[in-house]
Design a protein around this motif. Sequence first.
Motif, PDB file in Angstrom:
ATOM      1  N   LYS A  42      78.439 -31.980  86.473  1.00 40.49           N
ATOM      2  CA  LYS A  42      77.392 -32.929  86.102  1.00 40.49           C
ATOM      3  C   LYS A  42      76.177 -32.207  85.531  1.00 40.49           C
ATOM      4  O   LYS A  42      75.608 -32.624  84.516  1.00 40.49           O
ATOM      5  CB  LYS A  42      76.973 -33.762  87.314  1.00 40.49           C
ATOM      6  CG  LYS A  42      77.969 -34.802  87.743  1.00 40.49           C
ATOM      7  CD  LYS A  42      77.427 -35.534  88.976  1.00 40.49           C
ATOM      8  CE  LYS A  42      78.373 -36.532  89.533  1.00 40.49           C
ATOM      9  NZ  LYS A  42      77.806 -37.211  90.727  1.00 40.49           N
ATOM     10  N   TYR A  53      76.435 -37.479  78.096  1.00 39.35           N
ATOM     11  CA  TYR A  53      76.487 -37.815  79.521  1.00 39.35           C
ATOM     12  C   TYR A  53      75.224 -38.559  79.924  1.00 39.35           C
ATOM     13  O   TYR A  53      74.112 -38.124  79.656  1.00 39.35           O
ATOM     14  CB  TYR A  53      76.645 -36.533  80.337  1.00 39.35           C
ATOM     15  CG  TYR A  53      76.682 -36.742  81.826  1.00 39.35           C
ATOM     16  CD1 TYR A  53      77.727 -37.457  82.409  1.00 39.35           C
ATOM     17  CD2 TYR A  53      75.703 -36.217  82.645  1.00 39.35           C
ATOM     18  CE1 TYR A  53      77.775 -37.654  83.778  1.00 39.35           C
ATOM     19  CE2 TYR A  53      75.745 -36.398  84.019  1.00 39.35           C
ATOM     20  CZ  TYR A  53      76.783 -37.116  84.583  1.00 39.35           C
ATOM     21  OH  TYR A  53      76.825 -37.304  85.937  1.00 39.35           O
ATOM     22  N   ASN A  54      75.400 -39.707  80.582  1.00 41.44           N
ATOM     23  CA  ASN A  54      74.279 -40.555  80.985  1.00 41.44           C
ATOM     24  C   ASN A  54      74.007 -40.532  82.475  1.00 41.44           C
ATOM     25  O   ASN A  54      73.319 -41.406  82.986  1.00 41.44           O
ATOM     26  CB  ASN A  54      74.541 -42.004  80.550  1.00 41.44           C
ATOM     27  CG  ASN A  54      74.599 -42.132  79.053  1.00 41.44           C
ATOM     28  OD1 ASN A  54      73.713 -41.672  78.357  1.00 41.44           O
ATOM     29  ND2 ASN A  54      75.665 -42.745  78.556  1.00 41.44           N
ATOM     30  N   GLY A  55      74.578 -39.621  83.202  1.00 40.87           N
ATOM     31  CA  GLY A  55      74.363 -39.571  84.642  1.00 40.87           C
ATOM     32  C   GLY A  55      75.472 -40.267  85.405  1.00 40.87           C
ATOM     33  O   GLY A  55      76.562 -40.511  84.880  1.00 40.87           O
ATOM     34  N   ASP A  56      75.185 -40.608  86.644  1.00 37.99           N
ATOM     35  CA  ASP A  56      76.212 -41.140  87.547  1.00 37.99           C
ATOM     36  C   ASP A  56      76.863 -42.436  87.073  1.00 37.99           C
ATOM     37  O   ASP A  56      77.948 -42.774  87.528  1.00 37.99           O
ATOM     38  CB  ASP A  56      75.637 -41.328  88.947  1.00 37.99           C
ATOM     39  CG  ASP A  56      75.559 -40.012  89.706  1.00 37.99           C
ATOM     40  OD1 ASP A  56      76.269 -39.059  89.317  1.00 37.99           O
ATOM     41  OD2 ASP A  56      74.792 -39.935  90.676  1.00 37.99           O
ATOM     42  N   ARG A  57      76.261 -43.158  86.162  1.00 42.40           N
ATOM     43  CA  ARG A  57      76.917 -44.387  85.682  1.00 42.40           C
ATOM     44  C   ARG A  57      78.169 -44.075  84.859  1.00 42.40           C
ATOM     45  O   ARG A  57      78.971 -44.957  84.587  1.00 42.40           O
ATOM     46  CB  ARG A  57      75.949 -45.255  84.898  1.00 42.40           C
ATOM     47  CG  ARG A  57      75.469 -44.654  83.601  1.00 42.40           C
ATOM     48  CD  ARG A  57      74.577 -45.642  82.865  1.00 42.40           C
ATOM     49  NE  ARG A  57      73.976 -45.012  81.722  1.00 42.40           N
ATOM     50  CZ  ARG A  57      72.685 -44.878  81.536  1.00 42.40           C
ATOM     51  NH1 ARG A  57      71.841 -45.352  82.413  1.00 42.40           N
ATOM     52  NH2 ARG A  57      72.226 -44.296  80.454  1.00 42.40           N
ATOM     53  N   ASP A  58      78.348 -42.809  84.445  1.00 46.50           N
ATOM     54  CA  ASP A  58      79.550 -42.404  83.730  1.00 46.50           C
ATOM     55  C   ASP A  58      80.662 -41.931  84.666  1.00 46.50           C
ATOM     56  O   ASP A  58      81.721 -41.533  84.216  1.00 46.50           O
ATOM     57  CB  ASP A  58      79.230 -41.251  82.758  1.00 46.50           C
ATOM     58  CG  ASP A  58      78.341 -41.681  81.605  1.00 46.50           C
ATOM     59  OD1 ASP A  58      78.271 -42.895  81.320  1.00 46.50           O
ATOM     60  OD2 ASP A  58      77.709 -40.812  80.995  1.00 46.50           O
ATOM     61  N   SER A  60      83.456 -42.461  87.718  1.00 45.17           N
ATOM     62  CA  SER A  60      84.300 -43.490  88.336  1.00 45.17           C
ATOM     63  C   SER A  60      85.222 -42.837  89.353  1.00 45.17           C
ATOM     64  O   SER A  60      85.616 -41.686  89.197  1.00 45.17           O
ATOM     65  CB  SER A  60      85.194 -44.164  87.291  1.00 45.17           C
ATOM     66  OG  SER A  60      84.444 -44.672  86.238  1.00 45.17           O
ATOM     67  N   THR A  72      82.421 -39.865  79.097  1.00 40.94           N
ATOM     68  CA  THR A  72      81.189 -39.852  78.314  1.00 40.94           C
ATOM     69  C   THR A  72      81.464 -40.369  76.912  1.00 40.94           C
ATOM     70  O   THR A  72      82.588 -40.330  76.427  1.00 40.94           O
ATOM     71  CB  THR A  72      80.583 -38.436  78.222  1.00 40.94           C
ATOM     72  OG1 THR A  72      81.459 -37.595  77.456  1.00 40.94           O
ATOM     73  CG2 THR A  72      80.366 -37.839  79.598  1.00 40.94           C
TER      74      THR A  72
END
Length: 181
Positions: A42, A53-58, A60, A72
């Motif tokens: 990360k 990469y947008n952080g934890d929202r990417d 799963s 991403t």
Amino acid sequence: MKKAFFLFALTAFFAASSPMFSESLPKGYGGVELGMSLDSAKKALKSKSDFGYNGDRDVSLLPGDARVLIETDSRNTQRHGFLTQCWFQFYKENLYSIILNLNPERVDHYSVYSALVKKYGEPDDFSPERSVWKNDSVTMSLERPLTLKYTDNKTMEDLSQKSLVQKNGWEITRQMFLDEL
């Protein structure tokens, strides 16, 4: 003695005239490498904007034990970048698979293939669909239309062994019937 010297000289000549591929296969791209922990990956993804990469929202969770996927997409944020979409798969907190879709508007399959051959030598396996370079720990493949994959061989082998499910009675009898044909 003369034969030994001649063979040595001949071997040295061919070794010197053939291209030397000093680099071993990479374990990833852009500071993101196979075997990294989830947190380290990360951080590496955040440090290189090319990945989008947008952080934890990417991130799963995948079905199964301890499997995580980071997906991403840099098509909107990095329109002039070389990457479009990327997937990073983790098993037990370790990165074992990297899939990079490359931007066909910025780079073509032949250019990527030529660069890989120049750097790592001829592929170990070659077909119209993909070119594969492999060593004991890493498999790197360039697939059509324009995808570059890095895979940790040991983890992939472990996962494939775990996924072997015993056949049920119906499947066994079906196979017996087919064998009798």
